[in-house]
Design a protein around this motif. Structure first.
Motif, PDB file in Angstrom:
ATOM      1  N   ALA A  70       0.822  -1.207   0.000  1.00 53.99           N
ATOM      2  CA  ALA A  70       0.000   0.000   0.000  1.00 53.99           C
ATOM      3  C   ALA A  70       0.858   1.260   0.000  1.00 53.99           C
ATOM      4  CB  ALA A  70      -0.923  -0.002   1.210  1.00 53.99           C
ATOM      5  N   THR A  71       0.226   2.367  -0.337  1.00 56.28           N
ATOM      6  CA  THR A  71       0.866   3.684  -0.310  1.00 56.28           C
ATOM      7  C   THR A  71      -0.020   4.641   0.471  1.00 56.28           C
ATOM      8  OG1 THR A  71       1.937   3.354  -2.453  1.00 56.28           O
ATOM      9  CG2 THR A  71       1.673   5.629  -1.703  1.00 56.28           C
ATOM     10  N   ILE A  72       0.608   5.424   1.332  1.00 58.86           N
ATOM     11  CA  ILE A  72      -0.113   6.429   2.121  1.00 58.86           C
ATOM     12  C   ILE A  72       0.597   7.757   1.920  1.00 58.86           C
ATOM     13  CG2 ILE A  72      -0.742   7.189   4.457  1.00 58.86           C
ATOM     14  CD1 ILE A  72      -0.153   3.514   3.674  1.00 58.86           C
ATOM     15  N   VAL A  73      -0.146   8.778   1.616  1.00 66.73           N
ATOM     16  CA  VAL A  73       0.430  10.109   1.399  1.00 66.73           C
ATOM     17  C   VAL A  73      -0.081  11.051   2.483  1.00 66.73           C
ATOM     18  CG1 VAL A  73       0.706  12.036  -0.190  1.00 66.73           C
ATOM     19  CG2 VAL A  73       0.542   9.701  -1.082  1.00 66.73           C
ATOM     20  N   ILE A  74       0.841  11.772   3.104  1.00 62.42           N
ATOM     21  CA  ILE A  74       0.519  12.721   4.175  1.00 62.42           C
ATOM     22  C   ILE A  74       0.967  14.107   3.736  1.00 62.42           C
ATOM     23  CG2 ILE A  74       0.954  13.362   6.574  1.00 62.42           C
ATOM     24  CD1 ILE A  74       1.858   9.895   5.826  1.00 62.42           C
ATOM     25  N   GLY A  83      -4.200   3.806  -0.096  1.00 60.17           N
ATOM     26  CA  GLY A  83      -4.724   2.714  -0.905  1.00 60.17           C
ATOM     27  C   GLY A  83      -3.621   1.840  -1.461  1.00 60.17           C
ATOM     28  N   ALA A  84      -4.007   0.923  -2.332  1.00 62.48           N
ATOM     29  CA  ALA A  84      -3.029   0.052  -2.982  1.00 62.48           C
ATOM     30  C   ALA A  84      -2.106   0.885  -3.864  1.00 62.48           C
ATOM     31  CB  ALA A  84      -3.756  -1.005  -3.811  1.00 62.48           C
ATOM     32  N   LYS A  85      -0.908   0.350  -4.127  1.00 64.98           N
ATOM     33  CA  LYS A  85       0.124   1.086  -4.860  1.00 64.98           C
ATOM     34  C   LYS A  85      -0.388   1.670  -6.175  1.00 64.98           C
ATOM     35  CE  LYS A  85       4.643   0.412  -7.044  1.00 64.98           C
ATOM     36  NZ  LYS A  85       5.729  -0.565  -7.328  1.00 64.98           N
ATOM     37  N   ASP A  86      -1.163   0.882  -6.929  1.00 66.46           N
ATOM     38  CA  ASP A  86      -1.607   1.331  -8.246  1.00 66.46           C
ATOM     39  C   ASP A  86      -2.784   2.310  -8.197  1.00 66.46           C
ATOM     40  OD1 ASP A  86      -3.551  -0.398  -7.429  1.00 66.46           O
ATOM     41  OD2 ASP A  86      -3.444  -1.739  -9.169  1.00 66.46           O
ATOM     42  N   GLN A  87      -3.262   2.609  -6.974  1.00 69.37           N
ATOM     43  CA  GLN A  87      -4.399   3.521  -6.830  1.00 69.37           C
ATOM     44  C   GLN A  87      -3.993   4.904  -6.322  1.00 69.37           C
ATOM     45  OE1 GLN A  87      -6.821   1.285  -4.067  1.00 69.37           O
ATOM     46  NE2 GLN A  87      -7.880   0.167  -5.709  1.00 69.37           N
ATOM     47  N   VAL A  88      -2.749   5.057  -5.908  1.00 67.31           N
ATOM     48  CA  VAL A  88      -2.311   6.295  -5.262  1.00 67.31           C
ATOM     49  C   VAL A  88      -1.142   6.903  -6.039  1.00 67.31           C
ATOM     50  CG1 VAL A  88      -1.370   7.332  -3.168  1.00 67.31           C
ATOM     51  CG2 VAL A  88      -3.059   5.490  -2.994  1.00 67.31           C
ATOM     52  N   LYS A  89      -1.277   8.157  -6.390  1.00 69.21           N
ATOM     53  CA  LYS A  89      -0.208   8.878  -7.058  1.00 69.21           C
ATOM     54  C   LYS A  89       0.578   9.670  -6.021  1.00 69.21           C
ATOM     55  CE  LYS A  89       0.754  12.231 -10.725  1.00 69.21           C
ATOM     56  NZ  LYS A  89       0.165  13.103 -11.784  1.00 69.21           N
TER      57      LYS A  89
END
Length: 439
Positions: A70-74, A83-89
């Motif tokens: 997953a990837t989380i952006v703050i 969300g999952a890696k391919d869902q988050v820019k």
């Protein structure tokens, strides 16, 4: 709960009624549904700096299965994408943290931790993953040191000195209640000074509990209680929804004769509760209808239980532990599992220490004991995050990893959704959008 007991309680409370709040209390403009706040809001980033945590196993606290890679952006102190890696820019220029091999969880919430101007202790708590805690029942002055802290501290929620009955137990940490007006003025004062909850202590008579609850309701703050002399079902009928310590259910589920013997002993000397709890619980038959009825009643009324099992833990095979102590704890432990199955909300509270606790890690031991009681690791993670945030009435800000929430996060080596012991391996802590230094 027996029909006779229900009838007795209904008559009691109908006759008691509720005295209206004083005009002084009503003079304050209290919002309808506030999100309750800590007394020490932590500093966040001074700009809109962006952090991204990538390649991590996401356990969001809401009870669902972990999301791999997953990837989380703050941005600043808020979560803006998850969300999952391919869902988050990931925005250009973001500071990247590689979470490979680790799990990302919401910061832990401790429902029951006591401190007394001990910033070093609270700093250790934070570094071990607890980003939010509540002290149920100590005077607010115990947290004056927070205003002078140089290191980051967990978010601190306070209740003010507990409300107790004469002659009191820890009298320097209590308000000994005289009457209903005293309750109302005391709670008004606590709220004015930052209290986000009220704590009832075990010598406060049943006749005052409804007044405490209704006054606290006016200020939109919860009430929690440590019970010994008042039966839990009676307190629930009076409006109580937060119960601290598994032992608070003892007299309501024990054989009435054993319960009365315990109450008389504690009335004579408060210290008799220490050994008396184990003796009482060692005699409890958990298969009785009385136990089932109390648990059903608690679940129906949305009661939250913070069992603090680690502080009562006594195990068979320990040469320092008497058989009745080990038997008593076994029943306490089994009761918590039964409460969970019955639908009672369980939350995690460390109570600081316990016989089998590594110093500073009572919270992790409590999580282990809850899993051993029958909660799944994911259940326990929710009990330690979102359910506790709900207990604090701050769930719109904290307790889960969701877009828009504050970035209180922990990176854990391994997979605690499978093995809760991974919670002993916390590698990084983020508080309000900033990583906490480990030195």
């Amino acid at each position: 709960m027996t029909v006779a007991k229900i009838s007795r309680c209904l008559v009691f409370f109908m006759s008691l009624g509720f005295l209206f709040l004083s005009s002084e209390a009503f003079s304050q403009n209290i919002p309808a549904n506030p999100s309750l706040l800590e007394i020490n809001p932590p500093d966040g980033p001074s700009n809109d700096k962006v952090n991204a945590i990538v390649g991590v196993r996401l356990i969001d606290g809401l009870g669902g299965s972990a999301v791999e890679n997953a990837t989380i952006v703050i941005q600043g102190n808020r979560i803006i994408e998850v969300g999952a890696k391919d869902q988050v820019k990931i925005p250009a220029g973001a500071a990247i943290t590689d979470g490979k091999g680790m799990s990302l969880l919401p910061g832990l919430v401790d429902s029951h931790f006591h401190s007394a101007n001990n910033n070093k202790q609270l700093s250790t708590l934070l570094k071990n993953g607890v980003t939010t805690m509540r002290d149920p029942g100590h005077p607010i002055r115990f947290y004056q040191a927070q205003h002078f802290a140089t290191a980051k501290m967990p978010r601190v929620y306070v209740t003010g000195a507990h409300l107790d009955g004469y002659p009191g137990v820890y009298v320097q940490q209590a308000a000994l209640i005289r009457d209903g007006d005293h309750i109302r003025s005391q709670i008004a004062e606590y709220v004015k000074n930052g209290s986000s909850g009220i704590k009832i202590y075990f010598r406060l008579p049943l006749k005052y509990i409804e007044t405490v609850v209704k006054t606290a309701d006016f200020y939109n703050i919860p009430v929690v209680a440590h019970l010994e002399l008042v039966d839990a079902d009676d307190a629930i009928m009076a409006g109580l929804r937060g119960i601290e310590h598994v032992t608070s259910f003892g007299t309501s589920i024990a054989d009435p004769k054993d319960a009365e013997e315990f109450r008389k002993s504690v009335q004579e000397d408060s210290n008799n509760r220490r050994a008396g709890r184990y003796l009482l619980w060692s005699k409890i038959d958990l298969s009785t209808d009385r136990v089932k009825d109390v648990l059903e009643f608690a679940a129906k009324n949305d009661v939250v239980l913070s069992p603090t099992l680690a502080t009562f833990e006594k195990q068979f095979g320990d040469s320092e532990v008497k058989d009745y102590e080990a038997e008593g704890f076994k029943n306490m432990h089994d009761f918590v599992g039964m409460a969970h199955k019955a639908g009672v909300k369980i939350v995690t509270g460390s109570h600081n220490s316990g016989k089998y606790v590594t110093p500073g890690l009572a919270y992790q031991r409590e999580m282990e004991l809850l899993v051993a009681a029958g909660l799944s690791p994911l259940d326990v993670i929710s009990s330690s995050t979102i359910i506790n945030a709900q207990y604090f009435r701050t769930q719109d800000r904290l307790g889960s990893i969701e877009k828009g929430k504050l970035a209180d996060l922990i990176l854990v080596e391994g997979n605690p959704s499978v093995d809760i012991k991974a919670m002993y391996s916390i590698k990084k802590v983020m508080l309000n959008g900033e990583w906490v230094e480990n030195n």
